[in-house]
Write a protein that holds these residues in place. Structure first.
Motif, mmCIF file in Angstrom:
data_model
loop_
_atom_site.group_PDB
_atom_site.id
_atom_site.type_symbol
_atom_site.label_atom_id
_atom_site.label_comp_id
_atom_site.label_asym_id
_atom_site.label_seq_id
_atom_site.Cartn_x
_atom_site.Cartn_y
_atom_site.Cartn_z
ATOM 1 N N UNK A 1 1.008 2.623 -13.359
ATOM 2 C CA UNK A 1 -0.223 1.830 -13.434
ATOM 3 C C UNK A 1 -1.102 2.258 -14.606
ATOM 4 N N UNK B 1 -2.297 0.524 -4.468
ATOM 5 C CA UNK B 1 -2.074 -0.841 -3.976
ATOM 6 C C UNK B 1 -1.336 -1.600 -5.074
ATOM 7 N N UNK C 1 -6.921 -6.503 4.019
ATOM 8 C CA UNK C 1 -7.151 -5.058 4.042
ATOM 9 C C UNK C 1 -8.462 -4.851 4.798
ATOM 10 N N UNK D 1 0.882 -0.314 -17.554
ATOM 11 C CA UNK D 1 0.704 -1.776 -17.473
ATOM 12 C C UNK D 1 -0.358 -2.038 -16.421
ATOM 13 N N UNK D 2 -0.838 -3.278 -16.357
ATOM 14 C CA UNK D 2 -1.875 -3.545 -15.359
ATOM 15 C C UNK D 2 -1.263 -3.406 -13.956
ATOM 16 N N UNK D 3 -2.120 -3.110 -13.008
ATOM 17 C CA UNK D 3 -1.662 -2.836 -11.641
ATOM 18 C C UNK D 3 -0.840 -3.983 -11.052
ATOM 19 N N UNK D 4 -1.126 -5.198 -11.472
ATOM 20 C CA UNK D 4 -0.404 -6.363 -10.928
ATOM 21 C C UNK D 4 1.043 -6.400 -11.405
ATOM 22 N N UNK D 5 1.379 -5.616 -12.413
ATOM 23 C CA UNK D 5 2.762 -5.616 -12.935
ATOM 24 C C UNK D 5 3.527 -4.360 -12.517
ATOM 25 N N UNK E 1 -3.832 -4.613 6.962
ATOM 26 C CA UNK E 1 -3.531 -3.255 6.490
ATOM 27 C C UNK E 1 -4.820 -2.418 6.474
ATOM 28 N N UNK F 1 -9.537 -0.213 -3.229
ATOM 29 C CA UNK F 1 -8.692 -1.298 -3.726
ATOM 30 C C UNK F 1 -9.466 -2.213 -4.678
ATOM 31 N N UNK G 1 0.884 -1.169 0.000
ATOM 32 C CA UNK G 1 0.000 0.000 0.000
ATOM 33 C C UNK G 1 0.924 1.222 0.000
ATOM 34 N N UNK H 1 -4.345 -12.626 -12.959
ATOM 35 C CA UNK H 1 -3.100 -12.621 -12.180
ATOM 36 C C UNK H 1 -3.438 -12.508 -10.692
ATOM 37 N N UNK H 2 -4.376 -11.632 -10.375
ATOM 38 C CA UNK H 2 -4.739 -11.438 -8.962
ATOM 39 C C UNK H 2 -5.284 -12.718 -8.332
ATOM 40 N N UNK I 1 -7.174 -0.732 -13.480
ATOM 41 C CA UNK I 1 -6.279 -1.507 -14.360
ATOM 42 C C UNK I 1 -5.860 -2.839 -13.746
ATOM 43 N N UNK I 2 -6.761 -3.435 -12.958
ATOM 44 C CA UNK I 2 -6.392 -4.713 -12.346
ATOM 45 C C UNK I 2 -6.471 -5.853 -13.357
ATOM 46 N N UNK I 3 -5.698 -6.886 -13.106
ATOM 47 C CA UNK I 3 -5.768 -8.080 -13.937
ATOM 48 C C UNK I 3 -6.343 -9.214 -13.082
ATOM 49 N N UNK J 1 -10.004 -0.697 -8.466
ATOM 50 C CA UNK J 1 -8.883 -0.155 -9.256
ATOM 51 C C UNK J 1 -9.112 -0.537 -10.720
ATOM 52 N N UNK K 1 1.281 -7.528 -7.846
ATOM 53 C CA UNK K 1 0.948 -8.861 -7.353
ATOM 54 C C UNK K 1 1.791 -9.072 -6.102
#
Ligand code: SF4
Lengths: 294, 330
Positions: free
Chosen positions: A165, A123, B6, A168-172, B30, B38, A112, B48-49, B43-45, B41, A126
């Motif tokens: 962000x 956040x 969280x 690329x996607x947030x996980x990267x 957290x 959270x 975070x 992968x998450x 642009x989350x994938x 968001x 990954x």
């Protein structure tokens, strides 16, 4: 899909080599030097005060941003534009940070990131919780000396997260920090040499993380990209936007049924977009029961 | 299992939160302001998450009870659903949650009492009509129960309202808390089922069909009303054989008197959801199979639909009266 099929498809994906899989945004040269050496990166000539290092062979690019969230954000954007980074690349902000307790040298993933100044929370990434401890991080615009809360303190991460962000996607998007100062060990003790050493002793952890990160980037690449033959076909024949969308959807299905065939074998170049679409539709429905779709 | 929690500071003093603290002592806790910061968001994938979801503990503020989509009910005048949780421990290839949410993190709303208050108001409002309440619309009702303990609270509540029905829909075999108490006649434990070979391919992380049938058997022997949900029906070249085996296996093992209902419905997605999910799963065959668009839903062709429906109906009618068989089309 079997491994063999995955390999056939992967092999035909465009630009899968000689691309930058991993982009580093690092504030100080002392923090970057071990990474530059590790991947044998060479300086890239630019027309700006930012220093960029890169190695196509290793798939890594790195920019030295300078101190502060704004500089970190600007450097991230600059690196993206300068090297035309793909949207499945991973972005890493690595650096030293203050922490509320010892030990110096402990490696963290920031899960975070908060900027009081911008009132924004991120956040990123990954979470590699099995490999590295996670912590919250506060980005400040000046060095923290009191360490009141149980947090990491830095001066760049929020700026980096805000921009990376979007690419690329947030996980990267990853923020990795190494503890350099605590209430017991003040920032005055930090020198260029100690910073270099802090990164150096954590290289093994970083290498472990990088091999995982590369796997995630590949998952994203497979999701986002299409084989070169799709673009070749679209360039040689006049596809409207709608037809191109239909063609791409049908292509994926057709390729699932015929993982070993290529479009070239079908001799479609003399046909019109609609005819190609109809051909694929027909072929798919004819072969519907020839393959196990599960 | 869950390494990061969280939590909304507003949700930190609920008894469910305290129980979760005890259940997950090693997790990284957290604080956050609101779960949306959270969960939403952009642009989350999801894929992968999903490899390592976090738990988000939150407080729900509104929309505790919602009307169930048309075509979802099983004979009641009024059908409602409630979602104390978003997302699921399992990872079924066809799960619509992947198209609904951009995050794979689990959100658990811990203000359970507020749900029950809203449900009692709804029950009162419709007191002259038959009512069914569905749990597990945005999650699996039981899979997370070892951590959330929600089903216990829910059953305690519904046993005071024998005039309405509640359905817990699940693929989980976490049934010990149900076996330990006396069955509640207005509470249907409904299991989603597919032929074994299909479940092996698609119901990732969920218990095998053999274990689900074992759980069904135990619950039905204890006297719990059982729902069997053949939904979604998945087409394969040998689907007749597969579904025929599944149905006869189920009917052999479960006491037919304790079967409250059987429902079935074709694999189907709202158009926008299909696009999103198929983009996430471009490598799997499920989305490579030709589907058709009909009234904003994407599903198999009419021919396959008719074929599958008439076959399944016929099979079920051989064991059960028509009144217990339902076709879901939402
Ligand atoms: S059990 Fe239900 S909610 Fe869970 S992943 Fe499977 S389809 Fe989705």
């Amino acid at each position: 899909m079997s491994n063999r099929e995955v390999n056939i498809i992967e092999a035909s994906y465009k630009k899968s080599s000689n691309i930058y899989w991993t982009c580093w945004v690092i504030a100080l040269r002392a923090e970057a030097i071990s990474i530059i050496r590790l991947f044998n990166m060479k300086k890239v000539e630019t027309h700006s005060s930012f220093q960029i290092y890169a190695s196509k062979e290793a798939g890594h690019a790195l920019i030295i941003s300078g101190i502060g969230a704004i500089k970190s954000a600007a450097a991230t954007a600059y690196l993206k534009a300068q090297l035309d980074i793909e949207s499945y690349a991973a972005w890493i902000n690595l650096g030293i940070a203050g922490y509320y307790k010892e030990p110096i040298g402990k490696f963290f993933q920031a899960v975070k990131v908060y900027s009081q100044e911008r009132n924004r929370t991120f956040f990123p990434g990954f979470r590699f919780s099995k490999k590295v401890a996670g912590a919250s991080l506060l980005t400040l615009n000046k060095t923290e000396k009191i360490y009141e809360q149980p947090l990491l303190y830095d001066m760049e991460a929020s700026g980096f997260c805000e921009i990376a962000s979007k690419f690329s996607c947030n996980e990267l998007v990853f923020v990795f920090k190494i503890v350099s100062d605590t209430p017991e060990s003040s920032t005055k003790k930090i020198t260029g040499k100690t910073v270099e050493e802090l990164v150096e002793v954590n290289l093994l952890i970083l290498k472990g993380l990088l091999s995982e990160i590369e796997k995630l980037s590949k998952i994203e690449m497979n999701r986002l990209t299409l084989p070169e033959e799709v673009f070749e076909m679209e360039n040689s024949i006049n596809f409207s936007k709608t037809n191109s969308h239909k063609f791409r959807q049908l292509y994926k299905r057709w390729k699932f049924i015929h993982p070993e065939k290529s479009l070239k074998e079908l001799n479609l170049s003399a046909k019109k977009a609609k005819e190609i679409i109809n051909f694929l539709k027909k072929d798919i429905s004819l072969n519907m029961n020839s393959r196990n779709f599960l | 299992m869950i390494d990061t929690v969280y939590f909304e500071e507003d949700a930190s003093n609920y008894s469910a939160t305290n129980q979760i603290r005890l259940a997950l002592p090693d997790a990284n806790w957290i604080p956050i302001d609101r779960f949306q910061e959270i969960f939403n968001i952009r642009t989350q994938n999801f894929r992968i998450q999903k490899k390592n979801p976090a738990l988000i503990i939150a407080k729900k503020h509104d929309n505790f009870v919602l009307p169930a989509p048309s075509g979802f009910g099983m004979g009641s005048d009024q059908n409602f659903y409630f979602s104390h949780m978003y997302n699921c421990l399992y990872d079924c290839g066809y799960c619509f949650l992947q198209g609904m949410y951009s995050s794979a993190n689990y959100v658990l709303f811990v203000n359970y009492e507020d749900f029950f208050e809203a449900i009692s108001e709804t029950i009162h409002l419709h007191k002259n009509e038959t009512q069914t309440y569905y749990s597990g619309y945005d999650c699996d009702s039981l899979a997370f129960d070892k951590i959330s303990h929600f089903s216990g609270y829910m059953l305690n509540f519904f046993q005071n309202f024998p005039e309405v029905e509640v359905e817990l829909r699940t693929k989980s075999i976490v049934i010990s808390s149900l076996l330990m108490r006396n069955p509640i006649k207005n509470c249907v434990i409904a299991f989603s089922l597919s032929p074994d070979s299909i479940a092996k391919k698609l119901d990732n992380k969920a218990p095998s069909i053999r274990r689900r049938i074992k759980a069904i058997k135990e619950l039905s022997e204890k006297g719990w009303p059982i729902g069997l949900r053949l939904d979604p029906l998945i087409y394969t070249h040998d689907w007749k054989l597969k579904y025929s085996d599944l149905i006869s296996d189920l009917m052999k093992q479960v006491d037919l008197c304790n079967i409250h209902s059987v429902s079935y419905g074709l694999l189907r997605f709202p158009k926008r959801m299909y696009k999103k999910i198929s983009n996430l799963h471009s490598e799997t065959g499920l989305f490579a199979f030709p589907m058709e668009e009909n009234k904003d839903l994407i599903s198999y062709s009419e021919e396959i639909e008719n074929d599958m429906y008439s076959f399944i109906q016929k099979k079920l009618r051989a064991y059960l009266p028509e009144i217990k068989i339902f076709h879901c089309s939402n």
